[in-house]
Write a protein that holds these residues in place. Sequence first.
Motif, PDB file in Angstrom:
ATOM      1  N   ILE A 541       0.628  -0.966   0.319  1.00  0.00           N
ATOM      2  CA  ILE A 541      -0.110  -0.053   0.002  1.00  0.00           C
ATOM      3  C   ILE A 541       0.979   1.196   0.348  1.00  0.00           C
ATOM      4  O   ILE A 541       0.803   2.338  -0.968  1.00  0.00           O
ATOM      5  N   ARG A 542       2.004   1.764   1.094  1.00  0.00           N
ATOM      6  CA  ARG A 542       2.828   1.736   1.415  1.00  0.00           C
ATOM      7  C   ARG A 542       4.050   3.096  -0.445  1.00  0.00           C
ATOM      8  O   ARG A 542       3.640   4.136  -0.199  1.00  0.00           O
ATOM      9  N   ARG A 543       3.729   1.742  -0.608  1.00  0.00           N
ATOM     10  CA  ARG A 543       5.176   1.877  -1.961  1.00  0.00           C
ATOM     11  C   ARG A 543       4.883   2.804  -2.894  1.00  0.00           C
ATOM     12  O   ARG A 543       3.550   3.160  -3.280  1.00  0.00           O
ATOM     13  N   LYS A 544       5.544   3.637  -3.871  1.00  0.00           N
ATOM     14  CA  LYS A 544       5.327   4.913  -4.924  1.00  0.00           C
ATOM     15  C   LYS A 544       4.192   3.848  -6.133  1.00  0.00           C
ATOM     16  O   LYS A 544       4.528   2.889  -6.524  1.00  0.00           O
ATOM     17  N   LYS A 545       3.448   4.513  -6.329  1.00  0.00           N
ATOM     18  CA  LYS A 545       2.777   4.207  -7.513  1.00  0.00           C
ATOM     19  C   LYS A 545       3.803   3.797  -9.143  1.00  0.00           C
ATOM     20  O   LYS A 545       4.318   5.172  -9.167  1.00  0.00           O
ATOM     21  N   ALA A 546       3.718   3.200  -9.381  1.00  0.00           N
ATOM     22  CA  ALA A 546       4.498   2.259 -10.543  1.00  0.00           C
ATOM     23  C   ALA A 546       3.443   2.523 -12.040  1.00  0.00           C
ATOM     24  O   ALA A 546       4.172   3.342 -12.794  1.00  0.00           O
TER      25      ALA A 546
END
Length: 632
Positions: A541-546
């Motif tokens: 959820i927290r990781r940067k959108k790819a």
Amino acid sequence: MCGIAGLFCLDPECSGSDHERLVTEMGRLQAHRGPDDSGVVSLGRLCLGATRLSILDLSPAGHMPMSDDSRRWWIAYNGEVYNFRDLRETLERRSHRFRSQTDTEVVLHAYMEWGEACIERFVGMFAFAVYDREAERLVLVRDRYGIKPLYYARSGGHVLFASEIKALARANGTVRVDRQRLTEWYLYRNVDALGAATLFEGISSVLPGHRVEVTREGIAAAQVYRVASHVSRDEFERYTRMRPRDVVDELDATLNEATELRLVSDVPVGTLLSGGLDSSLITTVAARYKRDLTAFNVSVAGYPALDERRFAEELARNLGLELVSLELSGEIFRRELPHAVYLSDHPLSHPNSVAYHLISRVARERGVIVLLSGEGADELFGGYAWNYRRKWYLLKLAPLLERLPRRAWNLAALFIYSRMGMPVTSIAFRDLLPPFVRFVDRYERGAWLAECEDAYRFVLRPNERAVLSAILADLNDFLSPLLRRLDRMSMGASVECRVPYLDHRLVHRAINLPLAYRIGARSDKWVLKEVAKRYVPSHIIRRKKAGFPLPLADYIEPLARREFFDGGFCQEELGLNARGLDQFVESWRDWIFGFFGLVTLEIWGRLFVRRESADQVEEWIGRIERAGPPGA
């Protein structure tokens, strides 16, 4: 899920001797949409055809075109109405009788009972043609957001219609490119979302939420659904008063219902699992209701920074699901590029269209005929930071920037334009470029944005109103080519793709949320992430959108040669200046997406104007690639 084709004769003296042959050929050109069954019927003025991808009731009872018992009413249908069983019970209480277990028959009887008002009762995606043989009246209908396609064209004394443009373009003889729309496509990467015209003169789209009526008197189009009309001050204020936890609960329940409904199928179902938030949430919720899911993923081989496979593997392992992954390479990408353009009917707006088609083929080979996708979440919940959050920041900065003197603005504009290679010394160029951009689409996007702003006129803070309007506007604009990609690439492999986030009930809740629920103080898509916290590992959820990126520069570098365009469609048919085109090719790395658009435009022209086959174009690309780098 199917393909529609048909012909309505406006000329009472028409013999109709060639109608079945023409409709059969249109069906053949889109046979990938329905390889399980096909049919053509002649009904006086109308010749109606369908190809069927069997999803519900696999028996011959689902054959199309389908009629009621009286044979007055006929339908060719593409899509899924997921609440068809509830509708069927209602119709049976009103004395309707059914011969199959399909939603097709329910849609036909719903139209017979309620007319166009039946659309309000449908939960799903659909495009269909209904014919009243007694009144000699044909109606073409398309779903609320344009998930399923439908096109029509007037040719002499006939109106032709089909699910895909290629069926009309090739059946209609010589086609002419609409250069105005082509310019619009190159700027916006999107046409036929706000206006019916397509890239071909004379071929029109049934717009999302519209119906087109065809009778002896001619053609008439009307809108039956408009998303902006569902923005509600009462709902907005209700959400404003609610506790955030209660809002999350409501969205959670609606998403669960939407996802569970989209698992209704008589064939195996899977999910597209990129490893990002949207697809991970859909996969996790779907796994609550169906344990025998298979998840499918595309791995960008050799590019660890772009490859999300490890996140997809982790989620599938946690859920106990099988994950099938496809490794994509530059060689495979270039080989499949002409086939993706052919299926799209357009130059490609998104390079990863190729990957969508390939993974759909893998699913089909594994026997999975239905896939669930996370498409639509970004447009509903404010997921594009480069758009919505940036707009928010710029609006906040605007009062400060407006204090700058006019001369400073002019100098800044000159500098920026010159760095972009624009002809800044032309008379009033810096004053003409912004109006020209709005002129290209005949001010359609400006008018649509203004309508969205009107819908939120009760929102007192101007900045919030402006961003809410921009998000709403994308449901009829930015989302359109994404839905085209999803439909054409999956159906090109005879696979149906379903989109739970675009359940209209979820859409209506989302568009009435105050901005803080979508663009939170620290997080985009705040409310969706709060829902996801109940199901998905926190680091996903927290990781940067790819956003499913590809190493596009490396993939298309072998095509960055002047030979790619020599004597081709762009030079000969469009008349692009050869020397100027050479200069653009030499600097292609400065404009990677612009160059990719030109590459797929050349391929599109060879396929649809020159009528070369996808295999011929693939071989031509292979020859250029084998020739080596420029100067070799």
